[in-house]
Design an enzyme around this catalytic site. Sequence first.
Site, PDB file in Angstrom:
ATOM      1  N   LYS A  85      86.382 -29.278  -0.999  1.00 30.13           N
ATOM      2  CA  LYS A  85      87.421 -28.536  -1.700  1.00 30.13           C
ATOM      3  C   LYS A  85      87.516 -29.077  -3.122  1.00 30.13           C
ATOM      4  CE  LYS A  85      92.337 -27.273  -1.047  1.00 30.13           C
ATOM      5  NZ  LYS A  85      93.482 -27.417  -0.115  1.00 30.13           N
ATOM      6  N   SER A 163      95.385 -23.349   1.481  1.00 33.60           N
ATOM      7  CA  SER A 163      94.742 -23.249   0.179  1.00 33.60           C
ATOM      8  C   SER A 163      93.252 -23.550   0.197  1.00 33.60           C
ATOM      9  CB  SER A 163      95.431 -24.214  -0.804  1.00 33.60           C
ATOM     10  OG  SER A 163      95.304 -25.560  -0.361  1.00 33.60           O
ATOM     11  N   SER A 187      97.070 -26.077   4.921  1.00 32.60           N
ATOM     12  CA  SER A 187      95.935 -25.623   4.126  1.00 32.60           C
ATOM     13  C   SER A 187      94.569 -25.884   4.717  1.00 32.60           C
ATOM     14  CB  SER A 187      96.001 -26.237   2.725  1.00 32.60           C
ATOM     15  OG  SER A 187      97.077 -25.690   2.001  1.00 32.60           O
TER      16      SER A 187
END
Length: 461
Positions: A85, A163, A187
């Site tokens: 990420k 996210s 997330s």
Amino acid sequence: MIKRTVGKVTKESVSAGDMADRLEKGSLCPVELVEETFANIRSSDPAIFTELLEERALKEAHASRQRRREGNTLSLWDGIPIAWKDLFDIEGRVTTAGSVVLKSNAPATRDADMVVNATRAGLISIGCLNMTEFAYSGLGLNPHFGTPQNPHGTGPARIPGGSSSGCGVAVARGLVPLAIGSDTGGSIRIPAGLNGIVGYKGSSGVFPKGGTFPLSPTLDTFGPLAADLKSCIGAAEVLNGRAVAMPKPTPISQLKFFIPTNVVFEDAQDAVIENFEASVRALERAGVTVTRGVCTEFDQIRALTAEHGYLVGPEALDLHWDLVHSAKAAEMDRRVLERILDAGDLSARDLIVIQRTRAKLIEKNRQSLGNQIILYPTTPITAPELKPLEQDGELYQRMNKLILRNPGFGNFLDWCGVALPNGVDQNQMPTSILLSMSGGQESSLLGAALAVENLISQDLS
């Protein structure tokens, strides 16, 4: 009748453990694997990655191939691709955290601690994965780098969940076997659930945070997304600098589950409830103990946030204070900017009350749960259509709150959690079941989740 999935992983996703076996047997070459990985990425959704690390990855792959030829591997997973990420520092590049406003920042001078540990084990860093700007939404939309599209379903494009949006889609599409994300309010577990894969988040302090871009220093947690739980467990060991090891599944008859009857089923879709209850019936047939009742902490958290706001708000506002009060704020995703600025209405007392009450509720919940595993749907709905959320700000905020609700309790109460796929709805969108335990009980949770994953897979097939 709601149609349910067959099998424990999606058609395209690949197991890191299976890949490691092929590397060990010599039927898979690290260099060829990395070259194929980049070819697949280039022919896929361009919004999944924010940056590819081709030069670094090929250098690491050649080194891995040489080690395997010499019989001198760094770990059982030497040569396995991994992606990050885009809030993990990678030496020599600017960490964007899903935003364009940070492009003038200085490049990172070293890798994040978890990246260092993965590299020491011989894993190959493929690239940086797209995310909601500053990790501040559970839907996964990003106006700067594009929104990765959920690979499942029929009809219009669906959201990836956030996210860690790129993480969920990259694994579900089989582009990488491992993606590492963060989880402040769901997330990791949300994109895992919405994309039909497995997501594991540790409780606070389980993974090293050095070199990660924060959202909420109090609530931020980390973990892997993968095709199966064994891959997640192996990744967790690697990220902590340990040898790849695997706990044994807990005997199913020893497991005790608690299913809350309040809050988590509100506004749930029929398919989510039906698939959840089918999974529970399979557990009960196998001899587990299932108790249902009210989780009073959920109602108390709701009342607390209604009166005093969310803990993540003031922490995010503090972190981004200079930015959101500068001209650069105009370059931000307006939805993220609005959420950050909303926290400006909270008082100092609000923050103190939230922190004090959270500490009390964590201890109270720890005592009431004991060794029980709390069980409920990861999200109350399957992935909604993307386009309406891009066009309607009010709908965006409403759906974001709904998507974050169920997993968010785990962050507030400092649980560890595992999201497992358990079916699909009538549009072939995945549903997911969430297993959680009090912080510090990761080993117990993972042993239980292995048994549940095996059982659900058998039930689906």
